[in-house]
Design an enzyme around this catalytic site. Structure first.
Site, PDB file in Angstrom:
ATOM      1  N   GLU A   1       0.837  -1.195   0.000  1.00  0.00           N
ATOM      2  CA  GLU A   1       0.000   0.000   0.000  1.00  0.00           C
ATOM      3  C   GLU A   1       0.873   1.247   0.000  1.00  0.00           C
ATOM      4  O   GLU A   1       2.051   1.215   0.372  1.00  0.00           O
ATOM      5  CB  GLU A   1      -0.919   0.004   1.224  1.00  0.00           C
ATOM      6  CG  GLU A   1      -1.891  -1.154   1.280  1.00  0.00           C
ATOM      7  CD  GLU A   1      -2.950  -1.091   0.200  1.00  0.00           C
ATOM      8  OE1 GLU A   1      -3.242   0.030  -0.278  1.00  0.00           O
ATOM      9  OE2 GLU A   1      -3.488  -2.141  -0.173  1.00  0.00           O
TER      10      GLU A   1
ATOM     11  N   VAL B   1     -11.924   1.955 -14.017  1.00  0.00           N
ATOM     12  CA  VAL B   1     -12.531   1.103 -12.992  1.00  0.00           C
ATOM     13  C   VAL B   1     -12.108   1.659 -11.641  1.00  0.00           C
ATOM     14  O   VAL B   1     -10.909   1.743 -11.343  1.00  0.00           O
ATOM     15  CB  VAL B   1     -12.078  -0.363 -13.130  1.00  0.00           C
ATOM     16  CG1 VAL B   1     -12.700  -1.218 -12.022  1.00  0.00           C
ATOM     17  CG2 VAL B   1     -12.454  -0.903 -14.503  1.00  0.00           C
TER      18      VAL B   1
ATOM     19  N   SER C   1     -13.345   1.800  -7.346  1.00  0.00           N
ATOM     20  CA  SER C   1     -14.246   1.382  -6.277  1.00  0.00           C
ATOM     21  C   SER C   1     -14.299   2.397  -5.146  1.00  0.00           C
ATOM     22  O   SER C   1     -15.344   2.626  -4.551  1.00  0.00           O
ATOM     23  CB  SER C   1     -13.815   0.009  -5.734  1.00  0.00           C
ATOM     24  OG  SER C   1     -13.934  -0.974  -6.748  1.00  0.00           O
ATOM     25  N   ASN C   2     -13.154   2.987  -4.822  1.00  0.00           N
ATOM     26  CA  ASN C   2     -13.078   3.943  -3.717  1.00  0.00           C
ATOM     27  C   ASN C   2     -12.913   5.353  -4.286  1.00  0.00           C
ATOM     28  O   ASN C   2     -11.802   5.855  -4.436  1.00  0.00           O
ATOM     29  CB  ASN C   2     -11.905   3.579  -2.806  1.00  0.00           C
ATOM     30  CG  ASN C   2     -11.791   4.502  -1.607  1.00  0.00           C
ATOM     31  OD1 ASN C   2     -12.752   5.172  -1.218  1.00  0.00           O
ATOM     32  ND2 ASN C   2     -10.612   4.555  -1.019  1.00  0.00           N
TER      33      ASN C   2
ATOM     34  N   LYS D   1      -3.359  -1.183 -11.504  1.00  0.00           N
ATOM     35  CA  LYS D   1      -4.117  -0.292 -12.401  1.00  0.00           C
ATOM     36  C   LYS D   1      -3.345  -0.035 -13.696  1.00  0.00           C
ATOM     37  O   LYS D   1      -3.942   0.225 -14.736  1.00  0.00           O
ATOM     38  CB  LYS D   1      -4.423   1.018 -11.690  1.00  0.00           C
ATOM     39  CG  LYS D   1      -5.239   0.866 -10.416  1.00  0.00           C
ATOM     40  CD  LYS D   1      -5.335   2.181  -9.658  1.00  0.00           C
ATOM     41  CE  LYS D   1      -6.061   2.002  -8.343  1.00  0.00           C
ATOM     42  NZ  LYS D   1      -5.325   1.116  -7.398  1.00  0.00           N
TER      43      LYS D   1
END
Length: 364
Positions: free
Chosen positions: A144, A198, A200-201, A262
């Protein structure tokens, strides 16, 4: 003792040892045979000396087998149920003499122990500091970004090594890489739409959200993912993106070397040109050819970027895929492969090293 013959008293080195003079008409084939035998004898002697050097440290004359390095994973990332870890796990990733285990009873004997940050951050488990064997290397692991890694200030002076996507990590494990292509180049998927994303957050404060808002009035972008209530199943992701000319490879935060799936999976592996928001262009160029992507920093505004993408002709577009003739994408998303990589670095890493300020290093 017998007197020394005159030849041995001569200062001429060619006279020692004394050899009978060669016949004036010596057979050339005999000379070649002598030279061949001499070369063979020399090779045998050199080989014997090399073997003696290898075996010199072993009185029995037998090569010592390399010891197995045991890596204990204290908590498997993002799950309470670690995968099966048979003894040959790391062999599948090109690493012999390397054993992964999630059995915490091996704490006293493991060669190194790995701790994944997300479980430390959420306090799902705690560090076994009281049971730590003296001199045992502990490894902090995270894929992360610093923006999504909290609580690092509590981990001062604990970890010896770092496993992450950062190129200056002790164990560097990128999200992907390009490798020489071994087979024929697959055909480029047919393109029917302009750009996809794409996500999601989706948070308005993120730079990627701001850039999308600026780009959308000038470029048709189809948005998928939980944020748009258009989720894609695992097997639908790449075939869907493959229909698009461009993919917005926008990282959720911009940090040193932070280039995720990504870019590698959603764009390159799918066969779309990545439009990247992340670290500087030079960082991407350390991984892929400079003409394999579009960097948002190359444009003064979102409107200029959109105009460049929309007006691109076919020949210019195809130049973005020149790398596919000689290279292919290798995705590195399996945590088993990442942990097996520790063994490749293990013999060369400093045992006395300690990250006294892990937060300061990671946020630099």
């Amino acid at each position: 003792p017998a007197p020394c013959p005159p030849a041995c008293l001569s200062s001429d080195p060619t006279l020692f040892p004394v050899l009978p003079p060669a016949p004036r008409h010596q057979d050339p084939s005999s000379t070649r045979r002598l030279r061949a035998w001499g070369g063979l004898v020399g090779a045998v002697i050199l080989t014997a000396l090399w073997l003696l050097w290898l075996l010199g440290s072993d009185p029995g004359g037998v090569l010592e087998p390399q010891p197995v390095v045991t890596i204990l994973i204290w908590h498997w990332p993002f799950t309470d149920r670690p995968p099966e870890l048979p003894g040959d796990t790391c062999i599948h990733y090109g690493m012999a003499q390397c054993r992964l285990s999630a059995n915490r009873s091996l704490l006293a004997s493991a060669d190194a122990v790995v701790f994944h940050h997300r479980e430390l951050e959420t306090q799902k488990f705690h560090l076994p500091l009281a049971q730590r064997p003296p001199g045992q290397p502990w490894i902090w692991a995270s894929m992360e970004s610093p923006s999504n890694s909290h609580g690092l200030r509590h981990l001062r002076g604990i970890f010896n090594w770092v496993l992450s996507y950062r190129r200056d990590s002790d164990i560097f494990v990128p999200y992907g890489r390009l490798e020489p292509r071994s087979g024929p180049t697959p055909p480029l998927p047919a393109k029917r739409r302009m750009a996809a994303w794409v996500v999601s957050n989706f948070q308005e404060r993120q730079q990627r959200a701001k850039l999308y808002r600026q780009l959308a009035p000038h470029l048709r972008v189809d948005v998928f993912g939980r944020a748009s209530r258009r989720p894609l199943c695992a097997n639908c992701l790449l075939p869907t993106i493959a229909q698009y000319r461009f993919y917005l490879s926008f990282e959720n935060s911009q940090h040193r070397d932070y280039i995720t799936e990504k870019f590698w999976r959603n764009a390159l592996a799918a066969g779309a040109v990545p439009v990247v928001l992340g670290p500087p262009r030079a960082t991407y160029e350390a991984f892929v050819p400079p003409d394999a992507f579009v960097h948002v920093d190359d444009f003064s505004s979102a409107r200029e970027l959109a105009a460049f993408l929309v007006s691109m002709n076919e020949s210019r577009y195809l130049r973005f895929f020149a790398w596919r003739d000689r290279l292919s994408v290798r995705l590195m998303h399996d945590w088993r492969e990442r942990f097996c990589a520790i063994c490749a670095h293990y013999p060369h890493l400093p045992r006395s090293q300690v990250y006294e300020d892990l937060e300061g290093w990671f946020q630099a």
